[in-house]
Motif scaffolding. Structure first.
Motif, PDB file in Angstrom:
ATOM      1  N   LEU A  12       0.957  -1.215  -0.257  1.00  0.00           N
ATOM      2  CA  LEU A  12       0.075   0.370  -0.032  1.00  0.00           C
ATOM      3  C   LEU A  12       0.741   1.010   0.570  1.00  0.00           C
ATOM      4  N   SER A  13       2.228   1.212   0.546  1.00  0.00           N
ATOM      5  CA  SER A  13       2.461   2.109   0.618  1.00  0.00           C
ATOM      6  C   SER A  13       4.380   2.536  -0.505  1.00  0.00           C
ATOM      7  N   ASP A  37      -2.640  -5.066   0.188  1.00  0.00           N
ATOM      8  CA  ASP A  37      -4.071  -4.195   0.969  1.00  0.00           C
ATOM      9  C   ASP A  37      -5.585  -4.277  -0.120  1.00  0.00           C
ATOM     10  N   MET A  39      -8.826  -2.727  -1.288  1.00  0.00           N
ATOM     11  CA  MET A  39     -10.465  -1.952  -0.182  1.00  0.00           C
ATOM     12  C   MET A  39     -11.305  -1.610  -1.561  1.00  0.00           C
ATOM     13  N   ASN A  46     -11.855   4.100   1.317  1.00  0.00           N
ATOM     14  CA  ASN A  46     -10.609   4.620   0.298  1.00  0.00           C
ATOM     15  C   ASN A  46     -10.313   3.135  -0.224  1.00  0.00           C
ATOM     16  N   THR A  48      -8.409   0.664  -3.293  1.00  0.00           N
ATOM     17  CA  THR A  48      -7.088  -0.479  -4.506  1.00  0.00           C
ATOM     18  C   THR A  48      -6.809  -0.463  -5.492  1.00  0.00           C
ATOM     19  N   GLY A 144      -8.339   1.347   5.658  1.00  0.00           N
ATOM     20  CA  GLY A 144      -8.195   1.949   5.036  1.00  0.00           C
ATOM     21  C   GLY A 144      -6.888   2.334   4.600  1.00  0.00           C
ATOM     22  N   PHE A 145      -6.037   3.132   5.330  1.00  0.00           N
ATOM     23  CA  PHE A 145      -5.462   4.111   4.857  1.00  0.00           C
ATOM     24  C   PHE A 145      -4.118   3.317   5.974  1.00  0.00           C
ATOM     25  N   GLY A 146      -2.568   3.697   5.206  1.00  0.00           N
ATOM     26  CA  GLY A 146      -1.731   3.485   5.593  1.00  0.00           C
ATOM     27  C   GLY A 146      -0.669   4.982   6.431  1.00  0.00           C
ATOM     28  N   GLN A 148      -1.723   5.464  10.223  1.00  0.00           N
ATOM     29  CA  GLN A 148      -2.028   5.890  11.036  1.00  0.00           C
ATOM     30  C   GLN A 148      -1.775   5.463  12.257  1.00  0.00           C
ATOM     31  N   SER A 198       4.564   1.773   5.798  1.00  0.00           N
ATOM     32  CA  SER A 198       5.587   3.190   5.576  1.00  0.00           C
ATOM     33  C   SER A 198       6.347   2.950   6.319  1.00  0.00           C
TER      34      SER A 198
END
Ligand code: DX5
Ligand code: ZN
Length: 222
Positions: A12-13, A37, A39, A46, A48, A144-146, A148, A198
């Motif tokens: 994802l990142s 990931d 989504m 989100n 992907t 949902g998001f990287g 965090q 990340s």
């Protein structure tokens, strides 16, 4: 069962324009699995990618494609992800009404099956499907998001899961906000697979980033 710490970088990142090369790079840098990931903009806020992309990057690594489906409904897509090359298919307990049936569906494709729990979801929801899975994915952020922040309340959930699992050959994987600071804490609680987006792709060189996470191995509960 393998009693060592496994590192699963989340693409994802990664740089999506060079995704195949990014997969190869983390593979060569020592990743144990590749975490994907998926989504849908419905179960999580989100979007992907789908099976077509999984198929496109499959040839860039022979390591386990650890495929985390954050989609609802999930049953209609399981076969397609397996055919695309997903080695393990992880479904969210919150995204299916009939978890046991969904896990049978995963098994019928030949893929390994895992179950994921959102931060607020109690570990007891997987108690009666333990014989159908080889992994529980504990979300340590809301999916949902990287990038965090790690939610510390999940550490106790990991500890309870480890007790519940006992001697069964089931991995406990943690996903969200994992870096060299949070890794030792979740590993000491009983996790043996770390997902990191990340903390790998945002901190090149990848070899050093993966080694920094693997340093938590000395806390592994054996
Ligand atoms: C979040 C995803 C994670 C995410 C982790 O919904 O499931 O795999 O990529 O990202 P970091 O490691 O940046 O928290
Ligand atoms: Zn994930």
């Amino acid at each position: 069962m393998e009693r060592r710490l496994l590192i699963a970088p989340s693409i994802l990142s990664a740089d999506f324009a060079r995704l195949g090369e990014e997969v190869r790079a983390v593979d060569e840098a020592g990743a144990d699995w590749i975490h994907l990931d998926v989504m849908d903009g419905h179960f999580v806020p989100n979007l992907t990618f789908g099976p077509q992309l999984v198929k496109a990057i499959r040839s860039y690594s022979s390591k386990c494609f650890d495929t985390h489906l954050m989609i609802e409904p999930v049953d209609p897509y399981i076969e397609a992800f397996a055919a695309a090359g997903a080695d393990r298919i992880i479904v969210h307990v919150e995204a299916t009404k009939h978890l046991d049936r969904t896990l049978q569906l995963v098994a019928s494709t030949g893929a390994r099956a895992g179950v994921s729990l959102n931060p607020h979801t109690p570990e007891s929801l997987v108690e009666y499907v333990l014989d159908r899975i080889d992994l529980v994915l504990v979300m340590s952020v809301n999916p949902g998001f990287g990038g965090q922040k790690f939610i510390p309340a999940v550490v106790e959930k990991i500890r309870r899961l480890r007790r519940m699992i006992g001697a069964r050959p089931i991995h406990i994987e943690v996903d969200g906000g994992i870096d060299p600071t949070t890794a030792p804490e979740v590993v000491a609680a009983g996790a043996d697979v770390l997902v990191a987006g990340s903390a790998v792709f945002g901190r090149p060189p990848y070899e050093q980033a993966i080694a920094a996470l693997r340093a938590a191995e000395r806390h592994l509960v054996r």
